[in-house]
Design a protein around this motif. Structure first.
Motif, PDB file in Angstrom:
ATOM      1  N   SER A  37       0.842  -1.194   0.000  1.00  0.00           N
ATOM      2  CA  SER A  37       0.000   0.000   0.000  1.00  0.00           C
ATOM      3  C   SER A  37       0.881   1.250   0.000  1.00  0.00           C
ATOM      4  CB  SER A  37      -0.945  -0.007   1.200  1.00  0.00           C
ATOM      5  OG  SER A  37      -0.196   0.057   2.390  1.00  0.00           O
ATOM      6  N   ILE A  38       0.287   2.340  -0.386  1.00  0.00           N
ATOM      7  CA  ILE A  38       0.975   3.638  -0.415  1.00  0.00           C
ATOM      8  C   ILE A  38       0.520   4.418   0.804  1.00  0.00           C
ATOM      9  CG2 ILE A  38       1.208   5.800  -1.699  1.00  0.00           C
ATOM     10  CD1 ILE A  38       0.780   4.244  -4.258  1.00  0.00           C
ATOM     11  N   PRO A  39       1.378   5.124   1.504  1.00  0.00           N
ATOM     12  CA  PRO A  39       2.790   5.337   1.214  1.00  0.00           C
ATOM     13  C   PRO A  39       3.642   4.140   1.631  1.00  0.00           C
ATOM     14  CG  PRO A  39       2.204   6.548   3.195  1.00  0.00           C
ATOM     15  CD  PRO A  39       0.937   5.908   2.684  1.00  0.00           C
ATOM     16  N   ILE A  40       4.714   3.952   0.899  1.00  0.00           N
ATOM     17  CA  ILE A  40       5.653   2.869   1.198  1.00  0.00           C
ATOM     18  C   ILE A  40       6.483   3.266   2.415  1.00  0.00           C
ATOM     19  CG2 ILE A  40       7.658   1.570   0.326  1.00  0.00           C
ATOM     20  CD1 ILE A  40       5.176   0.862  -1.218  1.00  0.00           C
ATOM     21  N   ASN A  41       6.522   2.392   3.387  1.00  0.00           N
ATOM     22  CA  ASN A  41       7.339   2.613   4.569  1.00  0.00           C
ATOM     23  C   ASN A  41       8.670   1.908   4.338  1.00  0.00           C
ATOM     24  OD1 ASN A  41       8.585   2.638   7.071  1.00  0.00           O
ATOM     25  ND2 ASN A  41       6.684   2.280   8.188  1.00  0.00           N
ATOM     26  N   LEU A  74      -5.823  -5.914  -5.218  1.00  0.00           N
ATOM     27  CA  LEU A  74      -5.570  -5.360  -6.549  1.00  0.00           C
ATOM     28  C   LEU A  74      -6.327  -4.058  -6.794  1.00  0.00           C
ATOM     29  CD1 LEU A  74      -4.388  -5.581  -9.425  1.00  0.00           C
ATOM     30  CD2 LEU A  74      -6.362  -7.002 -10.017  1.00  0.00           C
ATOM     31  N   LYS A  75      -7.624  -4.041  -6.488  1.00  0.00           N
ATOM     32  CA  LYS A  75      -8.418  -2.829  -6.742  1.00  0.00           C
ATOM     33  C   LYS A  75      -7.908  -1.643  -5.941  1.00  0.00           C
ATOM     34  CE  LYS A  75     -12.671  -4.892  -8.381  1.00  0.00           C
ATOM     35  NZ  LYS A  75     -14.123  -4.999  -8.249  1.00  0.00           N
ATOM     36  N   ASP A  76      -7.564  -1.854  -4.675  1.00  0.00           N
ATOM     37  CA  ASP A  76      -7.033  -0.748  -3.874  1.00  0.00           C
ATOM     38  C   ASP A  76      -5.668  -0.302  -4.385  1.00  0.00           C
ATOM     39  OD1 ASP A  76      -9.231  -0.472  -2.233  1.00  0.00           O
ATOM     40  OD2 ASP A  76      -8.452  -1.820  -0.690  1.00  0.00           O
ATOM     41  N   SER A  77      -4.865  -1.236  -4.848  1.00  0.00           N
ATOM     42  CA  SER A  77      -3.563  -0.891  -5.414  1.00  0.00           C
ATOM     43  C   SER A  77      -3.730  -0.010  -6.657  1.00  0.00           C
ATOM     44  CB  SER A  77      -2.797  -2.166  -5.769  1.00  0.00           C
ATOM     45  OG  SER A  77      -1.587  -1.862  -6.405  1.00  0.00           O
ATOM     46  N   ILE A  78      -4.677  -0.361  -7.508  1.00  0.00           N
ATOM     47  CA  ILE A  78      -4.953   0.444  -8.701  1.00  0.00           C
ATOM     48  C   ILE A  78      -5.458   1.826  -8.291  1.00  0.00           C
ATOM     49  CG2 ILE A  78      -6.424   0.657 -10.748  1.00  0.00           C
ATOM     50  CD1 ILE A  78      -6.323  -2.450 -10.931  1.00  0.00           C
ATOM     51  N   ARG A  79      -6.359   1.871  -7.316  1.00  0.00           N
ATOM     52  CA  ARG A  79      -6.879   3.162  -6.836  1.00  0.00           C
ATOM     53  C   ARG A  79      -5.756   4.046  -6.298  1.00  0.00           C
ATOM     54  NH1 ARG A  79     -11.161  -0.258  -4.879  1.00  0.00           N
ATOM     55  NH2 ARG A  79     -13.016   0.177  -6.113  1.00  0.00           N
ATOM     56  N   MET A  80      -4.865   3.468  -5.519  1.00  0.00           N
ATOM     57  CA  MET A  80      -3.756   4.243  -4.961  1.00  0.00           C
ATOM     58  C   MET A  80      -2.841   4.772  -6.054  1.00  0.00           C
ATOM     59  SD  MET A  80      -2.632   2.149  -1.583  1.00  0.00           S
ATOM     60  CE  MET A  80      -3.858   1.469  -0.511  1.00  0.00           C
ATOM     61  N   ASN A  81      -2.585   3.955  -7.059  1.00  0.00           N
ATOM     62  CA  ASN A  81      -1.730   4.396  -8.153  1.00  0.00           C
ATOM     63  C   ASN A  81      -2.406   5.507  -8.958  1.00  0.00           C
ATOM     64  OD1 ASN A  81       0.644   4.390  -9.722  1.00  0.00           O
ATOM     65  ND2 ASN A  81      -0.354   3.117 -11.249  1.00  0.00           N
ATOM     66  N   ILE A  82      -3.689   5.392  -9.211  1.00  0.00           N
ATOM     67  CA  ILE A  82      -4.409   6.451  -9.927  1.00  0.00           C
ATOM     68  C   ILE A  82      -4.382   7.746  -9.125  1.00  0.00           C
ATOM     69  CG2 ILE A  82      -6.711   7.204 -10.668  1.00  0.00           C
ATOM     70  CD1 ILE A  82      -7.202   4.309 -11.604  1.00  0.00           C
ATOM     71  N   ASN A  83      -4.601   7.646  -7.824  1.00  0.00           N
ATOM     72  CA  ASN A  83      -4.523   8.828  -6.968  1.00  0.00           C
ATOM     73  C   ASN A  83      -3.147   9.479  -7.080  1.00  0.00           C
ATOM     74  OD1 ASN A  83      -3.590   9.909  -4.138  1.00  0.00           O
ATOM     75  ND2 ASN A  83      -5.803  10.183  -4.213  1.00  0.00           N
ATOM     76  N   LEU A  84      -2.111   8.670  -7.052  1.00  0.00           N
ATOM     77  CA  LEU A  84      -0.746   9.186  -7.151  1.00  0.00           C
ATOM     78  C   LEU A  84      -0.490   9.812  -8.523  1.00  0.00           C
ATOM     79  CD1 LEU A  84       1.847   9.397  -5.475  1.00  0.00           C
ATOM     80  CD2 LEU A  84       2.555   7.225  -6.481  1.00  0.00           C
TER      81      LEU A  84
END
Length: 145
Positions: A6-10, A25-35
């Motif tokens: 997950s983001i942010p990477i510690n 997967l869906k949350d990972s895609i959401r986090m990347n789109i947000n970024l």
């Protein structure tokens, strides 16, 4: 089921070989789109093109609101297509509304902001499942002339 960081990477946790928080997967895609959306061009030192050009439109004078919205949707879709390879058939819906913020600066209320609401949809490629994500941004006061 595969999990993603997950983001942010510690990075400290990773270096110390401790467990880092994971997401699906869906949350990972959401986090990347947000970024992607919230990153300015040239902000990522490893890829200067990573991000979205919408921040170059902040404080713009807009002569045609419809054209400006279409351009923003195009910029966002292009950035997502380029930097989020796990989804395709990307569609971006955009809505702009006036928003009052309750923050204070030098005893003056900061009220003049535009809230840009985004709805991003597509298909997760290897699952062939629908994907949806909602995001919002606050822009400077836009001058529509």
């Amino acid at each position: 089921m595969k999990y993603f960081y997950s983001i942010p990477i510690n990075t400290k946790s990773l270096i110390e070989k401790r467990q880092h928080s994971l997401c699906d997967l869906k949350d990972s895609i959401r986090m990347n789109i947000n970024l992607i959306i919230k990153t300015h061009y040239r902000e990522n030192r490893y890829d200067y093109r990573y991000g979205c050009t919408i921040w170059n439109k902040d404080y713009s004078t807009i002569t045609d609101l419809s054209k400006w919205k279409d351009e923003l949707k195009l910029y966002i879709a292009e950035s997502i297509e380029k930097y989020e390879p796990r989804i395709d058939k990307i569609k971006v819906a955009l809505n702009i509304e006036d928003t009052e913020l309750s923050e204070q600066f030098k005893d003056q209320p900061l009220k003049l902001k535009k809230k840009i609401q985004l709805h991003i949809s597509g298909t997760i490629k290897h699952l062939n499942e629908p994907f949806e994500h909602d995001e919002h941004l606050f822009f400077s006061p836009l001058s529509i002339g």
